[in-house]
Design an enzyme around this catalytic site. Structure first.
Site, short mmCIF file in Angstrom:
data_model
loop_
_atom_site.label_atom_id
_atom_site.label_comp_id
_atom_site.label_asym_id
_atom_site.label_seq_id
_atom_site.Cartn_x
_atom_site.Cartn_y
_atom_site.Cartn_z
CB SER A 65 -7.42 -8.22 -34.08
OG SER A 65 -6.06 -7.92 -34.21
N1 SAH Z 1 -4.30 -3.32 -35.58
C1 SAH Z 1 -4.58 -3.80 -36.91
C2 SAH Z 1 -4.21 -5.25 -37.11
C3 SAH Z 1 -2.76 -5.41 -37.14
S1 SAH Z 1 -2.08 -6.76 -38.03
C4 SAH Z 1 -6.01 -3.57 -37.32
O1 SAH Z 1 -6.80 -3.04 -36.52
O2 SAH Z 1 -6.34 -3.88 -38.47
C5 SAH Z 1 -0.42 -6.41 -37.60
C6 SAH Z 1 0.21 -5.30 -38.38
O3 SAH Z 1 1.48 -5.03 -37.82
C7 SAH Z 1 0.47 -5.68 -39.84
O4 SAH Z 1 -0.16 -4.78 -40.69
C8 SAH Z 1 1.98 -5.62 -39.95
O5 SAH Z 1 2.45 -5.17 -41.20
C9 SAH Z 1 2.34 -4.64 -38.85
N2 SAH Z 1 3.72 -4.70 -38.38
C10 SAH Z 1 4.49 -5.79 -38.18
N3 SAH Z 1 5.70 -5.42 -37.72
C11 SAH Z 1 5.69 -4.06 -37.62
C12 SAH Z 1 6.64 -3.09 -37.20
N4 SAH Z 1 7.86 -3.42 -36.78
N5 SAH Z 1 6.29 -1.79 -37.21
C13 SAH Z 1 5.05 -1.42 -37.63
N6 SAH Z 1 4.11 -2.30 -38.05
C14 SAH Z 1 4.42 -3.60 -38.04
#
Ligand code: SAH
Length: 224
Positions: A65
């Protein structure tokens, strides 16, 4: 100038221009944004852009993000230092590292295996021993360590997943983007006994939350 000094200066600029100037006031949050080396959470050829005012790709169609959004969501959690936190959506592990510097314990969950492995690696290199990265569907929460004083979801949910509400402590905060696949509203939910209050904070755009209480993965693949 050596590289670590250059990155430190980039972080100082980021905190002044992207955070203080836009109203982030919690000193704990500002301090941690100054100290966590965001450039280590992106690929080497992306490091030059790590402190830019933008999200960045981290592979697998996912993103780290925008720094301001990380600071804003962290501030909304109202961390004091002794909380047990659940993060859904580890991604690069950057948000988890930020949380780990303020909270007592962080459980962060991710569904993409390669991202779990990479995030574990950086987090261990930084010596953050109060973070556990787990490979599960975070729309189900993480019942084995519940309840959590704080839950943060860093992927876009079509609606608030019920298990996350159930796993929130009384008085706890849940911060997440809720809405469609292309745009959402950042919301803060607060639990008071069996009641939940919701504040709508700001429009945002996150990658989809995929899982039992999220989007279906085939739908998300066709769009993202
Ligand atoms: N917080 C992260 C950015 C997240 S991007 C950072 O600091 O880099 C969103 C992430 O959520 C992605 O990697 C995606 O694979 C994950 N995601 C999506 N659905 C999910 C779920 N049901 N359980 C766990 N992770 C999930």
């Amino acid at each position: 100038m050596d590289k670590s000094k250059k990155y430190k200066q980039a972080r100082e600029r980021m905190v002044e221009q992207q955070m203080r100037a836009r109203g982030i006031r919690d000193e704990r949050v500002l301090q941690v944004m100054l100290s966590v080396p965001r450039h280590l959470f992106v690929a080497p050829d992306m490091r030059y852009a790590a402190y830019n005012d933008a999200p960045l790709p981290i592979g697998h169609h996912q993103t780290i993000s925008q720094p301001y959004i990380v600071a804003l969501m962290t501030e909304l959690l109202e961390l004091k230092g002794d909380e047990c936190v659940l993060e859904v959506g580890t991604g690069s592990g950057y948000q988890a590292a930020v949380l780990a510097n303020i909270a007592r314990k962080v459980y962060t969950v991710e569904r993409i295996h390669d991202l779990v492995v990479e995030a574990r690696q950086v987090i261990s290199e930084l010596g953050l021993d109060n973070v556990e990265v787990l490979e599960v569907d975070g729309t189900l929460g993480l019942p084995e360590h519940a309840p959590y004083e704080v839950i943060i979801v860093t992927a876009a949910a079509p609606q608030v997943p019920e298990p996350l509400k159930e796993q929130l402590s009384d008085g706890g905060r849940l911060v997440l983007p809720v809405g469609g696949r292309m745009g959402q509203m950042l919301e803060r939910w607060r639990r008071n006994g069996d009641d939940f209050d919701c504040e709508r904070i700001a429009p945002v755009a996150f990658v989809p939350l995929v899982g039992d209480h999220g989007w279906e993965s085939s739908e998300s693949r066709s769009t993202w």
